[in-house]
Structures are given as structure tokens and as C-alpha cells.
Motif scaffolding. Structure first.
Motif, PDB file in Angstrom:
ATOM      1  N   ALA A  62       7.858 -51.351   6.245  1.00  0.00           N
ATOM      2  CA  ALA A  62       9.267 -51.243   5.880  1.00  0.00           C
ATOM      3  C   ALA A  62       9.703 -49.806   6.123  1.00  0.00           C
ATOM      4  O   ALA A  62       8.963 -48.862   5.846  1.00  0.00           O
ATOM      5  N   MET A  63      10.899 -49.645   6.635  1.00  0.00           N
ATOM      6  CA  MET A  63      11.387 -48.331   7.012  1.00  0.00           C
ATOM      7  C   MET A  63      12.161 -47.681   5.860  1.00  0.00           C
ATOM      8  O   MET A  63      12.922 -48.341   5.147  1.00  0.00           O
ATOM      9  N   LEU A  64      11.937 -46.387   5.680  1.00  0.00           N
ATOM     10  CA  LEU A  64      12.677 -45.593   4.710  1.00  0.00           C
ATOM     11  C   LEU A  64      13.714 -44.752   5.446  1.00  0.00           C
ATOM     12  O   LEU A  64      13.423 -44.181   6.495  1.00  0.00           O
ATOM     13  N   THR A  65      14.913 -44.680   4.914  1.00  0.00           N
ATOM     14  CA  THR A  65      15.933 -43.864   5.543  1.00  0.00           C
ATOM     15  C   THR A  65      16.781 -43.174   4.488  1.00  0.00           C
ATOM     16  O   THR A  65      16.963 -43.689   3.384  1.00  0.00           O
ATOM     17  N   THR A  66      17.280 -42.007   4.821  1.00  0.00           N
ATOM     18  CA  THR A  66      18.161 -41.248   3.939  1.00  0.00           C
ATOM     19  C   THR A  66      19.612 -41.624   4.178  1.00  0.00           C
ATOM     20  O   THR A  66      20.435 -41.571   3.275  1.00  0.00           O
ATOM     21  N   PHE A  67      19.916 -42.024   5.411  1.00  0.00           N
ATOM     22  CA  PHE A  67      21.305 -42.228   5.811  1.00  0.00           C
ATOM     23  C   PHE A  67      21.653 -43.706   5.833  1.00  0.00           C
ATOM     24  O   PHE A  67      20.923 -44.516   6.390  1.00  0.00           O
ATOM     25  N   ASP A  68      22.815 -44.065   5.238  1.00  0.00           N
ATOM     26  CA  ASP A  68      23.202 -45.470   5.201  1.00  0.00           C
ATOM     27  C   ASP A  68      23.865 -45.926   6.493  1.00  0.00           C
ATOM     28  O   ASP A  68      24.297 -47.071   6.622  1.00  0.00           O
ATOM     29  N   THR A  69      23.925 -45.032   7.502  1.00  0.00           N
ATOM     30  CA  THR A  69      24.450 -45.433   8.810  1.00  0.00           C
ATOM     31  C   THR A  69      23.442 -45.104   9.908  1.00  0.00           C
ATOM     32  O   THR A  69      23.814 -44.873  11.052  1.00  0.00           O
ATOM     33  N   ASP A  70      22.171 -45.096   9.576  1.00  0.00           N
ATOM     34  CA  ASP A  70      21.134 -44.706  10.521  1.00  0.00           C
ATOM     35  C   ASP A  70      21.003 -45.747  11.631  1.00  0.00           C
ATOM     36  O   ASP A  70      20.567 -46.869  11.402  1.00  0.00           O
ATOM     37  N   GLU A  71      21.398 -45.363  12.851  1.00  0.00           N
ATOM     38  CA  GLU A  71      21.361 -46.313  13.960  1.00  0.00           C
ATOM     39  C   GLU A  71      19.947 -46.703  14.347  1.00  0.00           C
ATOM     40  O   GLU A  71      19.732 -47.709  15.019  1.00  0.00           O
ATOM     41  N   TYR A  72      18.958 -45.924  13.918  1.00  0.00           N
ATOM     42  CA  TYR A  72      17.566 -46.263  14.224  1.00  0.00           C
ATOM     43  C   TYR A  72      17.124 -47.548  13.529  1.00  0.00           C
ATOM     44  O   TYR A  72      16.178 -48.199  13.971  1.00  0.00           O
ATOM     45  N   VAL A  73      17.790 -47.906  12.434  1.00  0.00           N
ATOM     46  CA  VAL A  73      17.383 -49.080  11.672  1.00  0.00           C
ATOM     47  C   VAL A  73      17.454 -50.333  12.524  1.00  0.00           C
ATOM     48  O   VAL A  73      16.575 -51.191  12.478  1.00  0.00           O
ATOM     49  N   ALA A  74      18.505 -50.463  13.337  1.00  0.00           N
ATOM     50  CA  ALA A  74      18.647 -51.641  14.195  1.00  0.00           C
ATOM     51  C   ALA A  74      17.465 -51.761  15.143  1.00  0.00           C
ATOM     52  O   ALA A  74      16.919 -52.848  15.346  1.00  0.00           O
ATOM     53  N   THR A  75      17.052 -50.652  15.723  1.00  0.00           N
ATOM     54  CA  THR A  75      15.898 -50.664  16.622  1.00  0.00           C
ATOM     55  C   THR A  75      14.633 -51.042  15.873  1.00  0.00           C
ATOM     56  O   THR A  75      13.792 -51.795  16.369  1.00  0.00           O
ATOM     57  N   ALA A  76      14.485 -50.533  14.657  1.00  0.00           N
ATOM     58  CA  ALA A  76      13.305 -50.855  13.857  1.00  0.00           C
ATOM     59  C   ALA A  76      13.231 -52.350  13.562  1.00  0.00           C
ATOM     60  O   ALA A  76      12.151 -52.958  13.618  1.00  0.00           O
ATOM     61  N   LEU A  77      14.354 -52.978  13.277  1.00  0.00           N
ATOM     62  CA  LEU A  77      14.372 -54.411  13.018  1.00  0.00           C
ATOM     63  C   LEU A  77      13.942 -55.192  14.251  1.00  0.00           C
ATOM     64  O   LEU A  77      13.167 -56.142  14.169  1.00  0.00           O
ATOM     65  N   ARG A  78      14.450 -54.771  15.396  1.00  0.00           N
ATOM     66  CA  ARG A  78      14.063 -55.452  16.635  1.00  0.00           C
ATOM     67  C   ARG A  78      12.593 -55.228  16.949  1.00  0.00           C
ATOM     68  O   ARG A  78      11.968 -56.037  17.648  1.00  0.00           O
ATOM     69  N   SER A  79      12.028 -54.150  16.450  1.00  0.00           N
ATOM     70  CA  SER A  79      10.627 -53.817  16.734  1.00  0.00           C
ATOM     71  C   SER A  79       9.650 -54.430  15.736  1.00  0.00           C
ATOM     72  O   SER A  79       8.451 -54.190  15.836  1.00  0.00           O
ATOM     73  N   GLY A  80      10.149 -55.169  14.760  1.00  0.00           N
ATOM     74  CA  GLY A  80       9.256 -55.880  13.865  1.00  0.00           C
ATOM     75  C   GLY A  80       9.139 -55.341  12.459  1.00  0.00           C
ATOM     76  O   GLY A  80       8.267 -55.793  11.705  1.00  0.00           O
ATOM     77  N   ALA A  81       9.990 -54.387  12.066  1.00  0.00           N
ATOM     78  CA  ALA A  81       9.962 -53.921  10.677  1.00  0.00           C
ATOM     79  C   ALA A  81      10.344 -55.064   9.749  1.00  0.00           C
ATOM     80  O   ALA A  81      11.188 -55.901  10.088  1.00  0.00           O
ATOM     81  N   ALA A  82       9.706 -55.121   8.595  1.00  0.00           N
ATOM     82  CA  ALA A  82       9.963 -56.198   7.638  1.00  0.00           C
ATOM     83  C   ALA A  82      11.206 -55.954   6.804  1.00  0.00           C
ATOM     84  O   ALA A  82      11.604 -56.799   6.014  1.00  0.00           O
ATOM     85  N   GLY A  83      11.816 -54.783   6.963  1.00  0.00           N
ATOM     86  CA  GLY A  83      13.015 -54.467   6.219  1.00  0.00           C
ATOM     87  C   GLY A  83      13.248 -52.982   6.162  1.00  0.00           C
ATOM     88  O   GLY A  83      12.550 -52.208   6.834  1.00  0.00           O
ATOM     89  N   PHE A  84      14.236 -52.579   5.404  1.00  0.00           N
ATOM     90  CA  PHE A  84      14.519 -51.160   5.261  1.00  0.00           C
ATOM     91  C   PHE A  84      15.166 -50.910   3.913  1.00  0.00           C
ATOM     92  O   PHE A  84      15.809 -51.790   3.349  1.00  0.00           O
ATOM     93  N   LEU A  85      14.940 -49.730   3.378  1.00  0.00           N
ATOM     94  CA  LEU A  85      15.563 -49.339   2.127  1.00  0.00           C
ATOM     95  C   LEU A  85      15.830 -47.845   2.134  1.00  0.00           C
ATOM     96  O   LEU A  85      15.187 -47.086   2.863  1.00  0.00           O
ATOM     97  N   LEU A  86      16.813 -47.460   1.343  1.00  0.00           N
ATOM     98  CA  LEU A  86      17.164 -46.050   1.247  1.00  0.00           C
ATOM     99  C   LEU A  86      16.206 -45.321   0.321  1.00  0.00           C
ATOM    100  O   LEU A  86      15.642 -45.901  -0.602  1.00  0.00           O
ATOM    101  N   LYS A  87      16.030 -44.037   0.573  1.00  0.00           N
ATOM    102  CA  LYS A  87      15.106 -43.245  -0.243  1.00  0.00           C
ATOM    103  C   LYS A  87      15.610 -43.059  -1.669  1.00  0.00           C
ATOM    104  O   LYS A  87      14.823 -42.735  -2.561  1.00  0.00           O
TER     105      LYS A  87
END
Length: 222
Positions: A78-103
Motif C-alpha cells: 500500500a502506498m503512503l502519500t503526503t499530498f491528496d493530489t499526488d498524480e503518482y497514485v494513479a500509476t501505483a494503482l495500475r502497477s498493482g498497489a493494493a491501495g493508498f492512504l495519507l500519512k
């Protein structure tokens, strides 16, 4: 016991997540390391779940995700991000991340989110703006096609998809629908195949885009 690896370039974040998660009786943080140590640490300790910072100065989180996904029997990531508009999240989802949450996720919610991920569920932080989900869908499935894909599912498969999108693991879906875990696994495989996706989080996003789900409230798991 759920064995977790925290990967972040900031020592404060690593320490904070470790203290919060180690306080839970069923969760153990086996290590908390910067990005450069992520892959060898996973190879050595074989954690069940990796919480991975998406942006780090020493190594890109997406690069680490790709390496982990290539491993035999890879951990859930699962990906951690500081920014609620992080464009990298979309790529992470396509790459198989199980989800994402803010720090800055509520500390009381964090152990629950980890359990959801470890059980095969998905976690999509509701604070991350719709533009992130749209960025994923813009390169994959837009609403009309999402509706057509969902229409391929049987009534039971659609019910399984909704529960998958709510973050339920196979055993929980079985309990809810009065089905064996093996039967649920078969339905999940059929759903992923018919939706032409490889992960539960991708299926959840298609379900949302097709109008099967209500917008999540803050702190929801999906």
C-alpha cells in the motif's frame, strides 16, 4: 500476527507508524527503513504487508513497487502519500498497489486499515481527491465502458464485486453471502477476468465508476 514493513525516507514517519502499529496485539512492524533498503529487507524478512512511501529522494517508490511485484509470492503493498493530489497514485494503482492512504491518517484507524489490507481487502483514502481516481480511469476505463464491463457479471458476481470494493476479504464475503471461501475465490477470479483487471483495487475503482458504490466517507476502506 500481521508482519509489516514501513518504508519511508523520513525517520519521524517511520517511528510514528511503528509506535502506532506495534501497539496492536496482532500487528508487528518487523522493520522500518528508508527506500534504499526496502527490497533487500523484504527479501530477508518476508513481511506480509509493505507500507511504501510513494515519493522518496533516494529511490522512487514506484520503482520499488515494480521490483516487489516481480518477486515470487510478493507482499501486499500500500502506498503512503503526503499530498491528496499526488498524480503518482494513479500509476501505483495500475502497477498493482493494493491501495493508498495519507500519512496523516487517523492513528486509531491505521491498525484497522492494515488488517483490511492483510486480509486481501483494499484501502482507498477518501481524502485523496477524485482527480487521482480519474487519472487512473482516464488511461484505463471510463464510465461507459465500466458500465459495459460490469454488465458482463452475473447477479452473484456483482454482489461479490460490491463486497470486494467495500474492502472485505474472501472469508468475510463468504460469511456475508453464506458461501464457502473456495466458492468466493472462484467468483473473485471470475470478476477480475470479466472486468479485465488484475487486482481488487482496480475492480473496486471500476465498480465505483460504474455507479455501484456510494461515495466513501472519511476514513472508509474500500
Amino acid at each position: 500476527m500481521i508482519r509489516v514493513l514501513v518504508v519511508d525516507d523520513e525517520a519521524l514517519i517511520r517511528t510514528g507508524f511503528t509506535h502506532i502499529l506495534d501497539a496492536a496485539d496482532d500487528i508487528e512492524v518487523v522493520a522500518a527503513v528508508p527506500g534504499g533498503q526496502a527490497v533487500p529487507t523484504v527479501q530477508q524478512l518476508r513481511p506480509d504487508l509493505v507500507l511504501l512511501d510513494i515519493r522518496m529522494p533516494d529511490v522512487d517508490g514506484l520503482t520499488i513497487l515494480a521490483e516487489l511485484r516481480r518477486m515470487p509470492d510478493p507482499p501486499v503493498v500500500a502506498m503512503l502519500t503526503t499530498f491528496d493530489t499526488d498524480e503518482y497514485v494513479a500509476t501505483a494503482l495500475r502497477s498493482g498497489a493494493a491501495g493508498f492512504l495519507l500519512k496523516d491518517t487517523d492513528p486509531e484507524q491505521l491498525p484497522h486499515l492494515v488488517r483490511t489490507l492483510a486480509q486481501g481487502g483494499t484501502v482507498l483514502s477518501s481524502k485523496v481527491t477524485r482527480t487521482v481516481v480519474d487519472a487512473y480511469l482516464d488511461r484505463g476505463v471510463r464510465e461507459p465502458r465500466a458500465v459495459r464491463l460490469v454488465a458482463r457479471l452475473s447477479e452473484r458476481e456483482r454482489a461479490v464485486l460490491v463486497l470486494m470494493a467495500e474492502g472485505l476479504a474472501n472469508t468475510d464475503i463468504g460469511d456475508r453471502m453464506h458461501l464457502s471461501t473456495g466458492t468466493v475465490k472462484g467468483h473473485v477470479s471470475a470478476v477480475l477476468n470479466k472486468l479485465q483487471v488484475s487486482s481488487r483495487v482496480q475492480a473496486a475503482l471500476i465498480a465505483e465508476r460504474a455507479g455501484l458504490l456510494s461515495p466513501p466517507q472519511d476514513g472508509d476502506t474500500r
